[in-house]
Motif scaffolding. Structure first.
Motif, PDB file in Angstrom:
ATOM      1  N   PHE A 117      59.852 -27.439 -71.474  1.00 25.95           N
ATOM      2  CA  PHE A 117      59.885 -25.990 -71.291  1.00 25.95           C
ATOM      3  C   PHE A 117      58.480 -25.468 -70.998  1.00 25.95           C
ATOM      4  N   GLU A 118      57.512 -25.932 -71.773  1.00 31.55           N
ATOM      5  CA  GLU A 118      56.144 -25.467 -71.616  1.00 31.55           C
ATOM      6  C   GLU A 118      55.570 -25.845 -70.247  1.00 31.55           C
ATOM      7  N   GLN A 119      55.868 -27.055 -69.799  1.00 33.08           N
ATOM      8  CA  GLN A 119      55.392 -27.486 -68.474  1.00 33.08           C
ATOM      9  C   GLN A 119      56.045 -26.650 -67.372  1.00 33.08           C
ATOM     10  N   SER A 120      57.331 -26.389 -67.521  1.00 33.82           N
ATOM     11  CA  SER A 120      58.043 -25.576 -66.537  1.00 33.82           C
ATOM     12  C   SER A 120      57.475 -24.166 -66.478  1.00 33.82           C
ATOM     13  N   MET A 121      57.212 -23.573 -67.638  1.00 33.67           N
ATOM     14  CA  MET A 121      56.659 -22.217 -67.671  1.00 33.67           C
ATOM     15  C   MET A 121      55.257 -22.190 -67.065  1.00 33.67           C
ATOM     16  N   SER A 122      54.468 -23.205 -67.350  1.00 37.61           N
ATOM     17  CA  SER A 122      53.120 -23.275 -66.802  1.00 37.61           C
ATOM     18  C   SER A 122      53.164 -23.360 -65.275  1.00 37.61           C
ATOM     19  N   ARG A 123      54.029 -24.218 -64.762  1.00 40.62           N
ATOM     20  CA  ARG A 123      54.160 -24.350 -63.301  1.00 40.62           C
ATOM     21  C   ARG A 123      54.690 -23.054 -62.695  1.00 40.62           C
TER      22      ARG A 123
ATOM     23  N   VAL B 106      53.798 -18.090 -59.433  1.00 38.11           N
ATOM     24  CA  VAL B 106      53.716 -16.628 -59.354  1.00 38.11           C
ATOM     25  C   VAL B 106      52.315 -16.208 -58.903  1.00 38.11           C
ATOM     26  N   ALA B 107      51.302 -16.827 -59.485  1.00 43.04           N
ATOM     27  CA  ALA B 107      49.919 -16.492 -59.108  1.00 43.04           C
ATOM     28  C   ALA B 107      49.677 -16.788 -57.626  1.00 43.04           C
ATOM     29  N   GLN B 108      50.173 -17.918 -57.153  1.00 45.72           N
ATOM     30  CA  GLN B 108      49.986 -18.273 -55.736  1.00 45.72           C
ATOM     31  C   GLN B 108      50.710 -17.284 -54.827  1.00 45.72           C
ATOM     32  N   LEU B 109      51.917 -16.912 -55.196  1.00 47.27           N
ATOM     33  CA  LEU B 109      52.676 -15.966 -54.374  1.00 47.27           C
ATOM     34  C   LEU B 109      52.038 -14.582 -54.391  1.00 47.27           C
ATOM     35  N   GLU B 110      51.500 -14.196 -55.542  1.00 50.27           N
ATOM     36  CA  GLU B 110      50.847 -12.890 -55.623  1.00 50.27           C
ATOM     37  C   GLU B 110      49.589 -12.822 -54.765  1.00 50.27           C
ATOM     38  N   ARG B 111      48.891 -13.944 -54.627  1.00 52.14           N
ATOM     39  CA  ARG B 111      47.690 -13.966 -53.768  1.00 52.14           C
ATOM     40  C   ARG B 111      48.074 -13.731 -52.308  1.00 52.14           C
ATOM     41  N   GLY B 112      49.242 -14.227 -51.922  1.00 52.59           N
ATOM     42  CA  GLY B 112      49.721 -13.988 -50.567  1.00 52.59           C
ATOM     43  C   GLY B 112      48.969 -14.717 -49.482  1.00 52.59           C
ATOM     44  N   ASP B 113      48.311 -15.820 -49.827  1.00 49.43           N
ATOM     45  CA  ASP B 113      47.515 -16.527 -48.828  1.00 49.43           C
ATOM     46  C   ASP B 113      48.218 -17.769 -48.272  1.00 49.43           C
ATOM     47  N   HIS B 114      49.515 -17.870 -48.469  1.00 54.35           N
ATOM     48  CA  HIS B 114      50.280 -19.009 -47.947  1.00 54.35           C
ATOM     49  C   HIS B 114      51.114 -18.570 -46.744  1.00 54.35           C
TER      50      HIS B 114
ATOM     51  N   GLU C  71      56.580 -20.207 -44.611  1.00 51.31           N
ATOM     52  CA  GLU C  71      57.351 -21.404 -45.002  1.00 51.31           C
ATOM     53  C   GLU C  71      56.906 -21.929 -46.362  1.00 51.31           C
ATOM     54  N   ASP C  72      55.601 -21.965 -46.600  1.00 53.20           N
ATOM     55  CA  ASP C  72      55.082 -22.425 -47.890  1.00 53.20           C
ATOM     56  C   ASP C  72      55.496 -21.465 -49.004  1.00 53.20           C
ATOM     57  N   SER C  73      55.438 -20.174 -48.706  1.00 55.64           N
ATOM     58  CA  SER C  73      55.835 -19.178 -49.698  1.00 55.64           C
ATOM     59  C   SER C  73      57.307 -19.327 -50.059  1.00 55.64           C
ATOM     60  N   LEU C  74      58.135 -19.587 -49.061  1.00 56.86           N
ATOM     61  CA  LEU C  74      59.564 -19.790 -49.326  1.00 56.86           C
ATOM     62  C   LEU C  74      59.793 -21.032 -50.183  1.00 56.86           C
ATOM     63  N   SER C  75      59.065 -22.089 -49.895  1.00 57.75           N
ATOM     64  CA  SER C  75      59.189 -23.310 -50.699  1.00 57.75           C
ATOM     65  C   SER C  75      58.759 -23.061 -52.138  1.00 57.75           C
ATOM     66  N   LEU C  76      57.653 -22.334 -52.305  1.00 60.94           N
ATOM     67  CA  LEU C  76      57.193 -21.998 -53.649  1.00 60.94           C
ATOM     68  C   LEU C  76      58.223 -21.142 -54.381  1.00 60.94           C
ATOM     69  N   TYR C  77      58.787 -20.183 -53.670  1.00 65.48           N
ATOM     70  CA  TYR C  77      59.804 -19.307 -54.259  1.00 65.48           C
ATOM     71  C   TYR C  77      61.008 -20.127 -54.712  1.00 65.48           C
ATOM     72  N   GLU C  78      61.462 -21.045 -53.866  1.00 67.24           N
ATOM     73  CA  GLU C  78      62.608 -21.889 -54.228  1.00 67.24           C
ATOM     74  C   GLU C  78      62.298 -22.750 -55.445  1.00 67.24           C
ATOM     75  N   GLU C  79      61.101 -23.319 -55.489  1.00 68.49           N
ATOM     76  CA  GLU C  79      60.702 -24.120 -56.646  1.00 68.49           C
ATOM     77  C   GLU C  79      60.681 -23.250 -57.901  1.00 68.49           C
ATOM     78  N   GLY C  80      60.140 -22.042 -57.764  1.00 65.01           N
ATOM     79  CA  GLY C  80      60.088 -21.122 -58.899  1.00 65.01           C
ATOM     80  C   GLY C  80      61.471 -20.733 -59.396  1.00 65.01           C
ATOM     81  N   ALA C  81      62.397 -20.514 -58.466  1.00 58.67           N
ATOM     82  CA  ALA C  81      63.759 -20.149 -58.849  1.00 58.67           C
ATOM     83  C   ALA C  81      64.425 -21.288 -59.623  1.00 58.67           C
ATOM     84  N   LYS C  82      64.199 -22.523 -59.189  1.00 57.78           N
ATOM     85  CA  LYS C  82      64.756 -23.682 -59.900  1.00 57.78           C
ATOM     86  C   LYS C  82      64.160 -23.800 -61.295  1.00 57.78           C
TER      87      LYS C  82
END
Length: 78
Positions: A8-14, A19-27, A30-41
């Motif tokens: 649980f702790e590792q999942s929350m950390s990731r 979230v931090a990467q998506l908030e920066r908006g520098d991806h 396609e990369d942002s969508l992949s990150l979003y999908e990983e975050g949703a999982k």
């Protein structure tokens, strides 16, 4: 190759990293969508782990005879 099961702790950390990467908006998109999908999982996995933990939580209390009994924990106000 099978995915490694995160705690649980590792999942929350990731999830926080994502979230931090998506908030920066520098991806790129396609990369942002992949990150979003990983975050949703990860979020779904965390919710599942929390639900399971909640089901395991029990409350010990004394009954009228002074015997300890185990009951399902229900937070006050619910």
């Amino acid at each position: 190759m099978a995915e490694k099961k995160l705690t649980f702790e590792q999942s929350m950390s990731r999830l926080e990293e994502i979230v931090a990467q998506l908030e920066r908006g520098d991806h790129p998109l396609e990369d942002s969508l992949s990150l979003y999908e990983e975050g949703a999982k990860l979020m779904k996995q965390c919710v599942t782990m929390l639900d399971r933990a909640e089901q395991k939580v029990r409350k010990l209390q004394l009954d009228e005879n002074g015997t300890l009994t185990e009951t399902v924990f229900v937070p006050e106000g619910e």
